[in-house]
Design a protein around this motif. Sequence first.
Motif, PDB file in Angstrom:
ATOM      1  N   ALA A   1       1.008  -1.195  -0.149  1.00 38.67           N
ATOM      2  CA  ALA A   1      -0.309   0.146  -0.426  1.00 38.67           C
ATOM      3  C   ALA A   1       1.141   1.522   0.061  1.00 38.67           C
ATOM      4  CB  ALA A   1      -1.036  -0.218   1.174  1.00 38.67           C
ATOM      5  N   GLU A   2       1.916   0.980   0.551  1.00 44.22           N
ATOM      6  CA  GLU A   2       2.825   2.113   0.536  1.00 44.22           C
ATOM      7  C   GLU A   2       3.808   2.420  -0.355  1.00 44.22           C
ATOM      8  OE1 GLU A   2       5.198   5.722   2.212  1.00 44.22           O
ATOM      9  OE2 GLU A   2       3.221   5.214   2.346  1.00 44.22           O
TER      10      GLU A   2
ATOM     11  N   ARG B   1       2.279   2.228  -3.299  1.00 47.15           N
ATOM     12  CA  ARG B   1       1.440   1.920  -4.743  1.00 47.15           C
ATOM     13  C   ARG B   1       1.164   3.444  -4.538  1.00 47.15           C
ATOM     14  NH1 ARG B   1      -1.970  -1.049  -7.136  1.00 47.15           N
ATOM     15  NH2 ARG B   1      -4.157   0.430  -6.591  1.00 47.15           N
ATOM     16  N   ARG B   2       0.675   4.153  -3.019  1.00 44.03           N
ATOM     17  CA  ARG B   2       0.895   5.247  -2.470  1.00 44.03           C
ATOM     18  C   ARG B   2       2.127   6.269  -3.155  1.00 44.03           C
ATOM     19  NH1 ARG B   2       2.876   9.426   0.345  1.00 44.03           N
ATOM     20  NH2 ARG B   2       4.753   7.779   1.131  1.00 44.03           N
ATOM     21  N   LEU B   3       3.035   6.425  -3.027  1.00 39.71           N
ATOM     22  CA  LEU B   3       4.620   6.493  -3.289  1.00 39.71           C
ATOM     23  C   LEU B   3       4.096   5.977  -4.735  1.00 39.71           C
ATOM     24  CD1 LEU B   3       7.056   4.806  -1.199  1.00 39.71           C
ATOM     25  CD2 LEU B   3       6.323   6.712  -1.148  1.00 39.71           C
TER      26      LEU B   3
ATOM     27  N   ALA C   1       1.703   6.363  -7.243  1.00 38.86           N
ATOM     28  CA  ALA C   1       0.961   7.489  -7.614  1.00 38.86           C
ATOM     29  C   ALA C   1       1.779   8.669  -7.257  1.00 38.86           C
ATOM     30  CB  ALA C   1      -0.517   7.180  -6.715  1.00 38.86           C
ATOM     31  N   GLU C   2       1.887   9.251  -6.004  1.00 37.28           N
ATOM     32  CA  GLU C   2       2.381  10.802  -5.633  1.00 37.28           C
ATOM     33  C   GLU C   2       3.227  11.084  -6.746  1.00 37.28           C
ATOM     34  OE1 GLU C   2       1.156  13.311  -3.345  1.00 37.28           O
ATOM     35  OE2 GLU C   2      -0.942  11.711  -3.976  1.00 37.28           O
TER      36      GLU C   2
ATOM     37  N   ILE D   1      -6.370   9.357  -7.622  1.00 44.18           N
ATOM     38  CA  ILE D   1      -7.034   7.635  -7.689  1.00 44.18           C
ATOM     39  C   ILE D   1      -6.710   6.986  -7.667  1.00 44.18           C
ATOM     40  CG2 ILE D   1      -8.724   6.922  -6.819  1.00 44.18           C
ATOM     41  CD1 ILE D   1     -10.688   9.102  -6.357  1.00 44.18           C
TER      42      ILE D   1
END
Length: 254
Positions: free
Chosen positions: A47-48, A50-52, A54-55, A62
């Motif tokens: 999850a982290e 994926r966040r990295l 996308a950002e 989203i």
Amino acid sequence: MTVEVNRARALSDVPHGFLGRRGGVSTGLYAGLNVGTGSDDDPAIIAENRRLAAETVLPGAILLNPYQVHSADCFTVAAPWDASLRPHADAVVTARPGIALGILTADCAPVLLADPQAGVVGAAHAGWKGALGGVTDATLLAMEALGARRDRIRAAIGPCVARASYEVDAAFQRRFEADDPANERFFASGRDGHAQFDLEAYVAHRLAAAGVRTVEAMGLDTYADEDRFYSFRRATHRGEPGYGRQISIIGLPI
């Protein structure tokens, strides 16, 4: 480590990126930016990552990726979906700003597409089954339904297994030649009873034959470049118990 992003000149005016394994927080077998929820990596770490991802590509967006099944199906994204209700498809398109379309790969070819004038983007997972079945054709049709024009759509093919690393048997080659005898040109001679398949060139051909005028093949080999990319085929040849997945992302600014 900073997330490494490979960007295509053909899509320079659209937020996008072909990411590899550099810059993530996974360790051990999955070391790097592993986003594969189907792997045995820690879900919180995935999850982290994926966040990295996308950002890095489209901050504040989203991130959505379909449940990939090696099909030729394309899903049109009109609104975010619940993570437990991901569509079974191998391509996604949208005209909605703020949505980052993601495709996961580990040797298959990720294809990112855009018609910036129409405000329509797409992402496709082109493994050999999907490529032969027409996943890129389905993506183009879905983009046109949202207002894109085929002669304006630009496409880029990201990191995938290269011909030098992709040995196939005679039966595999016959499938492609049965669809079109001219497909013989995508196979080079290999050891007895085998050939080397150029997946990237085949996908580029399918896009060009469908009327896409700008197709950029980035020439990045997932199998050979272990430091930068995950590879299912490499992991299988080594008898490793698992493998990571990288992500390719495209979206419209918020």
